[in-house]
Motif scaffolding. Sequence first.
Motif, PDB file in Angstrom:
ATOM      1  N   PHE A 145       0.827  -1.203   0.000  1.00 33.63           N
ATOM      2  CA  PHE A 145       0.000   0.000   0.000  1.00 33.63           C
ATOM      3  C   PHE A 145       0.866   1.260   0.000  1.00 33.63           C
ATOM      4  CE2 PHE A 145      -2.628   3.332   1.812  1.00 33.63           C
ATOM      5  CZ  PHE A 145      -3.816   3.157   1.127  1.00 33.63           C
ATOM      6  N   LEU A 146       1.904   1.272   0.832  1.00 32.10           N
ATOM      7  CA  LEU A 146       2.791   2.440   0.854  1.00 32.10           C
ATOM      8  C   LEU A 146       3.456   2.657  -0.492  1.00 32.10           C
ATOM      9  CD1 LEU A 146       4.462   1.986   4.357  1.00 32.10           C
ATOM     10  CD2 LEU A 146       2.776   3.710   3.700  1.00 32.10           C
ATOM     11  N   GLN A 147       3.839   1.567  -1.133  1.00 29.71           N
ATOM     12  CA  GLN A 147       4.462   1.674  -2.447  1.00 29.71           C
ATOM     13  C   GLN A 147       3.503   2.256  -3.472  1.00 29.71           C
ATOM     14  OE1 GLN A 147       6.475  -1.911  -3.775  1.00 29.71           O
ATOM     15  NE2 GLN A 147       5.910  -1.471  -5.916  1.00 29.71           N
ATOM     16  N   LYS A 148       2.244   1.804  -3.442  1.00 32.14           N
ATOM     17  CA  LYS A 148       1.268   2.240  -4.440  1.00 32.14           C
ATOM     18  C   LYS A 148       0.729   3.627  -4.129  1.00 32.14           C
ATOM     19  CE  LYS A 148      -1.884   1.093  -7.746  1.00 32.14           C
ATOM     20  NZ  LYS A 148      -1.547   0.636  -9.098  1.00 32.14           N
ATOM     21  N   ALA A 149       0.394   3.867  -2.850  1.00 35.39           N
ATOM     22  CA  ALA A 149      -0.270   5.117  -2.494  1.00 35.39           C
ATOM     23  C   ALA A 149       0.694   6.288  -2.344  1.00 35.39           C
ATOM     24  CB  ALA A 149      -1.057   4.923  -1.208  1.00 35.39           C
ATOM     25  N   TYR A 150       1.897   5.994  -1.843  1.00 33.10           N
ATOM     26  CA  TYR A 150       2.825   7.081  -1.536  1.00 33.10           C
ATOM     27  C   TYR A 150       4.135   6.984  -2.311  1.00 33.10           C
ATOM     28  CZ  TYR A 150      -0.443   7.701   2.298  1.00 33.10           C
ATOM     29  OH  TYR A 150      -1.579   7.921   3.044  1.00 33.10           O
ATOM     30  N   GLU A 151       4.188   6.045  -3.283  1.00 33.84           N
ATOM     31  CA  GLU A 151       5.344   5.884  -4.164  1.00 33.84           C
ATOM     32  C   GLU A 151       6.630   5.631  -3.390  1.00 33.84           C
ATOM     33  OE1 GLU A 151       5.444   9.245  -6.764  1.00 33.84           O
ATOM     34  OE2 GLU A 151       3.634   8.627  -7.856  1.00 33.84           O
ATOM     35  N   PHE A 152       6.509   4.864  -2.304  1.00 35.53           N
ATOM     36  CA  PHE A 152       7.714   4.451  -1.590  1.00 35.53           C
ATOM     37  C   PHE A 152       8.533   3.523  -2.485  1.00 35.53           C
ATOM     38  CE2 PHE A 152       6.427   6.428   2.160  1.00 35.53           C
ATOM     39  CZ  PHE A 152       7.369   6.243   3.163  1.00 35.53           C
ATOM     40  N   PRO A 153       9.823   3.708  -2.538  1.00 25.82           N
ATOM     41  CA  PRO A 153      10.675   2.855  -3.399  1.00 25.82           C
ATOM     42  C   PRO A 153      10.947   1.504  -2.754  1.00 25.82           C
ATOM     43  CG  PRO A 153      12.026   4.467  -2.253  1.00 25.82           C
ATOM     44  CD  PRO A 153      10.607   4.792  -1.881  1.00 25.82           C
ATOM     45  N   LEU A 154       9.870   0.663  -2.690  1.00 28.03           N
ATOM     46  CA  LEU A 154       9.971  -0.606  -1.981  1.00 28.03           C
ATOM     47  C   LEU A 154      10.067  -1.805  -2.915  1.00 28.03           C
ATOM     48  CD1 LEU A 154       7.321   0.124   0.789  1.00 28.03           C
ATOM     49  CD2 LEU A 154       9.771  -0.173   1.149  1.00 28.03           C
ATOM     50  N   VAL A 155      10.106  -1.583  -4.220  1.00 27.42           N
ATOM     51  CA  VAL A 155      10.183  -2.698  -5.154  1.00 27.42           C
ATOM     52  C   VAL A 155      11.489  -3.464  -4.929  1.00 27.42           C
ATOM     53  CG1 VAL A 155      10.299  -3.378  -7.575  1.00 27.42           C
ATOM     54  CG2 VAL A 155       8.810  -1.491  -6.864  1.00 27.42           C
ATOM     55  N   GLY A 156      11.345  -4.770  -4.671  1.00 24.41           N
ATOM     56  CA  GLY A 156      12.531  -5.610  -4.467  1.00 24.41           C
ATOM     57  C   GLY A 156      13.150  -5.490  -3.096  1.00 24.41           C
ATOM     58  N   VAL A 157      12.549  -4.694  -2.203  1.00 25.26           N
ATOM     59  CA  VAL A 157      13.092  -4.525  -0.858  1.00 25.26           C
ATOM     60  C   VAL A 157      12.351  -5.462   0.095  1.00 25.26           C
ATOM     61  CG1 VAL A 157      13.506  -2.928   1.051  1.00 25.26           C
ATOM     62  CG2 VAL A 157      13.672  -2.126  -1.322  1.00 25.26           C
ATOM     63  N   ASP A 158      13.029  -6.480   0.605  1.00 26.14           N
ATOM     64  CA  ASP A 158      12.413  -7.452   1.501  1.00 26.14           C
ATOM     65  C   ASP A 158      13.098  -7.526   2.862  1.00 26.14           C
ATOM     66  OD1 ASP A 158      10.557  -8.145  -0.411  1.00 26.14           O
ATOM     67  OD2 ASP A 158      11.727  -9.838  -1.171  1.00 26.14           O
ATOM     68  N   GLY A 159      14.355  -7.122   2.949  1.00 24.27           N
ATOM     69  CA  GLY A 159      15.082  -7.212   4.209  1.00 24.27           C
ATOM     70  C   GLY A 159      14.547  -6.236   5.231  1.00 24.27           C
ATOM     71  N   PHE A 160      14.428  -6.687   6.473  1.00 21.42           N
ATOM     72  CA  PHE A 160      13.849  -5.851   7.526  1.00 21.42           C
ATOM     73  C   PHE A 160      14.709  -4.614   7.804  1.00 21.42           C
ATOM     74  CE2 PHE A 160      11.768  -9.888   9.412  1.00 21.42           C
ATOM     75  CZ  PHE A 160      10.735  -9.788   8.483  1.00 21.42           C
ATOM     76  N   ASP A 161      16.038  -4.748   7.761  1.00 19.91           N
ATOM     77  CA  ASP A 161      16.897  -3.600   8.035  1.00 19.91           C
ATOM     78  C   ASP A 161      16.652  -2.490   7.020  1.00 19.91           C
ATOM     79  OD1 ASP A 161      17.983  -4.923  10.162  1.00 19.91           O
ATOM     80  OD2 ASP A 161      19.771  -5.616   9.084  1.00 19.91           O
ATOM     81  N   GLU A 162      16.583  -2.864   5.745  1.00 19.28           N
ATOM     82  CA  GLU A 162      16.352  -1.864   4.700  1.00 19.28           C
ATOM     83  C   GLU A 162      14.971  -1.211   4.856  1.00 19.28           C
ATOM     84  OE1 GLU A 162      17.967  -3.109   0.610  1.00 19.28           O
ATOM     85  OE2 GLU A 162      17.624  -5.010   1.659  1.00 19.28           O
ATOM     86  N   ILE A 163      13.965  -2.014   5.150  1.00 20.96           N
ATOM     87  CA  ILE A 163      12.602  -1.485   5.295  1.00 20.96           C
ATOM     88  C   ILE A 163      12.548  -0.495   6.446  1.00 20.96           C
ATOM     89  CG2 ILE A 163      10.230  -2.108   5.893  1.00 20.96           C
ATOM     90  CD1 ILE A 163      10.713  -4.775   4.425  1.00 20.96           C
ATOM     91  N   GLU A 164      13.142  -0.856   7.578  1.00 16.39           N
ATOM     92  CA  GLU A 164      13.089   0.041   8.738  1.00 16.39           C
ATOM     93  C   GLU A 164      13.830   1.350   8.471  1.00 16.39           C
ATOM     94  OE1 GLU A 164      12.544  -2.689  12.684  1.00 16.39           O
ATOM     95  OE2 GLU A 164      14.553  -2.667  11.774  1.00 16.39           O
ATOM     96  N   THR A 165      14.954   1.261   7.763  1.00 13.11           N
ATOM     97  CA  THR A 165      15.704   2.480   7.435  1.00 13.11           C
ATOM     98  C   THR A 165      14.855   3.429   6.612  1.00 13.11           C
ATOM     99  OG1 THR A 165      17.805   1.280   7.504  1.00 13.11           O
ATOM    100  CG2 THR A 165      17.774   3.363   6.287  1.00 13.11           C
ATOM    101  N   MET A 166      14.116   2.891   5.654  1.00 15.39           N
ATOM    102  CA  MET A 166      13.281   3.728   4.792  1.00 15.39           C
ATOM    103  C   MET A 166      12.079   4.305   5.534  1.00 15.39           C
ATOM    104  SD  MET A 166      13.341   1.444   1.289  1.00 15.39           S
ATOM    105  CE  MET A 166      12.363   2.617   0.409  1.00 15.39           C
ATOM    106  N   LEU A 167      11.538   3.553   6.498  1.00 16.10           N
ATOM    107  CA  LEU A 167      10.313   3.984   7.174  1.00 16.10           C
ATOM    108  C   LEU A 167      10.563   4.839   8.407  1.00 16.10           C
ATOM    109  CD1 LEU A 167       8.138   0.721   7.057  1.00 16.10           C
ATOM    110  CD2 LEU A 167       8.039   2.689   5.529  1.00 16.10           C
ATOM    111  N   GLU A 168      11.788   4.807   8.955  1.00 14.06           N
ATOM    112  CA  GLU A 168      12.062   5.487  10.213  1.00 14.06           C
ATOM    113  C   GLU A 168      11.632   6.957  10.214  1.00 14.06           C
ATOM    114  OE1 GLU A 168      12.716   6.037  13.969  1.00 14.06           O
ATOM    115  OE2 GLU A 168      13.018   4.068  13.030  1.00 14.06           O
ATOM    116  N   PRO A 169      11.896   7.739   9.168  1.00 15.43           N
ATOM    117  CA  PRO A 169      11.475   9.154   9.195  1.00 15.43           C
ATOM    118  C   PRO A 169       9.958   9.342   9.279  1.00 15.43           C
ATOM    119  CG  PRO A 169      13.109   8.770   7.474  1.00 15.43           C
ATOM    120  CD  PRO A 169      12.664   7.426   7.953  1.00 15.43           C
ATOM    121  N   HIS A 170       9.217   8.279   8.991  1.00 11.06           N
ATOM    122  CA  HIS A 170       7.746   8.400   8.952  1.00 11.06           C
ATOM    123  C   HIS A 170       7.074   7.599  10.073  1.00 11.06           C
ATOM    124  CE1 HIS A 170       8.457  10.036   4.935  1.00 11.06           C
ATOM    125  NE2 HIS A 170       9.257   8.988   4.730  1.00 11.06           N
ATOM    126  N   ARG A 171       7.848   7.155  11.054  1.00 12.51           N
ATOM    127  CA  ARG A 171       7.360   6.236  12.077  1.00 12.51           C
ATOM    128  C   ARG A 171       6.082   6.747  12.740  1.00 12.51           C
ATOM    129  NH1 ARG A 171       9.414   2.327  16.043  1.00 12.51           N
ATOM    130  NH2 ARG A 171      11.486   2.363  15.082  1.00 12.51           N
TER     131      ARG A 171
END
Length: 940
Positions: free
Chosen positions: A700-726
């Motif tokens: 949903f975040l990828q589609k609605a807010y254009e988060f660059p999550l394509v191909g991103v599955d690792g938890f460390d990478e996901i948390e780094t990207m989401l931290e500013p929006h926690r």
Amino acid sequence: METVLSEVAKDAIWGDIALAAPKREADVEQWLVLPLLRALDYRDADIRAKAPVFFQEGRQGRPHEADYAIYYGAVHTRDYSLVVVEAKKPSEALGPGLKQAESYAFNLRAPFLLLTNGVTLEIWQLQQTRESVKAFEASVAALATHRGRIEELISREAAAQHCRQLDLKPLPQASGIFAAYEQAELARSANEGISRTTKGLEIEAPALAIRSQLNGGALIHAPSGFGKSTLVADLRRAALLERASDPERPLAIEIPMPDLDASGQSVVEFAHERVRAHAPAATREAFLTALRDQGAVFLCDAFDRALSSRRAAIEADLRNLRRDYPKVELLVFDRSPVGERLGLPNWELLKLDYQQQVELTDRLAPSSHISARYSLPKLLENLAEHPLLLTLMAAHYAKTGEYPRRLGELFESWIETLLERSTRAVSDFEILRAALTAVAVATADGPISPARALSALATAGHAQADLDRLATLGAVVATRLVEVRHEALADYLRAGAFFEELTGDPVQKAGALRIEPGSMFPAFLIEGATSPPVQRAIWRRLSVTSFTSYADALRYRGDLSRDFQTGSEVEQSRLFAEDLLLGFAEPLEGFFAPLAPILTRELAGEAAPFIAVQGTLVNEGSGFIYSFAPPSADDARVTVGFPGGGHHYQDLARTGIRADGGRLLGFARLIKEIRGLIKRRWLIGGTEFANERLIARLHFLQKAYEFPLVGVDGFDEIETMLEPHREQFAGNDFGSETAFYVAELFDDIAQLRAASRISVDRWWVQYSPFSLDEPENAKRLAAEYWTRAQRLYAEIAEHSFPRLREELAQYCALPLRYEVRLRISKHHIASWYYRWLPVATWPEAGADVEISEEPISVRDEGFREQAQAAFARLGRPGIAALSSGMSGVPDFSGYDWKGLFDGETPPFRLAFEMLKHDLDRLVERATTRDGAAETPLFLD
């Protein structure tokens, strides 16, 4: 006996008809039709007003009605119909109504149709060719001049002779010395019986078929109110109709045993007197000859009500009757199985099955759409098996359009019938009622020995003989163990005893009550509570029992409106708000405790130990405005006043909420909020739940807010990207109901890490591509879909609804093995059929998938029986969830079937659909209002 009019009387009628000046349809019927029929020699027993006409077999709603159907005697079936009469207003032409009237006559197989509007009269006659032609037409004023022609056409015997000439129906001539008796008996035999079942017979049979299997006699026993007397009437009518078609068949004679007892006569003497009252020519010798040569059906009703002093003599007389007249069929009806003393086999009259319930309900409360039985509240379903109670409920439905909300009225009627109040002194009735209550209280933990029952009665001040009397009446079962005849009746009496003995703290007393899941005891308790403190104590107790008990009780809670309408407006508002809060908070903590922090945070706007309510009655008490809030500084749970900010308004008058309806409103609000949590996926689950919800929200975040999550599955990478929006909130885009706090994704990741996961599991990718060229991939994906859906559902039920899970039909059915048939087109999976059966263990769960065009259904012959056997073998409830279907196979694009994007995988979405259906099954047990209302409470 009704006699034919004299010629002088007929002349007078013909003269009066010419002078009639009807203005309304009712005048046409009263001043023209009925006098004319009498002048044509028809008896009252021949005439049926508003005769029902059914145009299809089976139930098709309320039948059409002919104004009059005229029969040859008191047998009102199509085999004896002669004339259909349709009367119109004088202002109506006859032509437009002809086709409908002809359809009535054709359906009833009546060879004549009489059509009149009080101005003109027409007679239509069925011919040898089976065509109907107009045989007569004249003005009503000139009818007397055509008397001969009319009598020639449709006088009673002329119409009957026309039937015989057409070979249309048998119409036997009324002859023989017993004819008058038989006609009189048929005249009082309304066909009100329904097909009943007796234990031991192979079929669910109408009266005639039951008799054919009893081989000359039986004792049919059942508790009071089970319809024994109705079955007697049905059997008598069936035997009379049988004899009407074949005069060599046996007579049918009803013998009420109390009347026989009072007469002091033998059975044969009493039966002869019943016949000779209508047929004086039936001498004693002629009657005895008929018994020897043709036999008779002796229907001995209410054998248990014969005086004990005469019982032995009557039993001996009945045994002698069977010996001396072997062609006599002896059917005896009693509350208990005593057939062996009469040399008769015992047959038990069983409870009404579902189809019999529908039939009886439709007869008593006909509906123009569907059977009223379908709208029976769940709590009353087990009572519908009892003919007396279903009759009372259906009569109430026919009168009011809804089933009774006062259970006490039904049960008081039941007790009065059981204990024969109409024939007892008031004191004796009260003694028996108190004795029955003592047995009910003593058997609260289960049936007891006769010795314990006698001890309980003695402690309550009753004589030992009272137990025998209760057993004779059928109010208790007293064999090796003793118990009240029906557990619901015992619960009603126990509730009454609780209130009679209630002293001291009601919370403590109610807290000590034993409440069995599924019993009616909670409903009786809440209906009998006579003050707000007592009712609140019982509600507190029910909130830690079962959800179904709580929901059932809402419908039947006692009306305490007057207690809530005393004092000032502020006091009334406070009482209503307190009840609303209790109706919300008690079941929340009792049944949905794991979700309480989530819901409290959402409604109060912050994390809080509990929730408070601020509100007030408005519009002279016809509405209530309120909001939920965190507790105030002084921890007040309720504040009276207009709420600030977001609030709710409830139109109490429109939704039928009483002055004491705050608890119902609070419960309804709780259910709406729980449904909201389900829609937004704000629930708690296990590892697979956390993985599926994380996937959905990332999509949903990828589609609605254009988060660059394509191909991103690792938890460390996901948390780094989401931290500013926690601390941000996401959702409500693309028309979906998706809404969540970004911080919740961190919670799901933490749960997955605790399970040793390091990345998102996009499990479905391994089954690509899904095409005809890769059928095995398609089959493996389908199997995975059904397996994951039920495991996800189980996780949600166990973590979010632990107190409720044993009441969720789908959860009770788990684990399951699906049978799936795929239909595959050239480039994608088009659709699938599915059904399932329960299995013993989770390793057996999953799906058997094949590619086929053949549909499958739970309606296939034998499948439901197979499922019932599987549930019984596993000792598991859940049959209510049994289902099958056909649908398009979902894809994994993140769109639901409405085309809205939520990012979810299909199994995750299906698990929530299953949960919603289960919750809806439970909630539908609760009432939606207190009285007549335009709008129900439980709206999505």
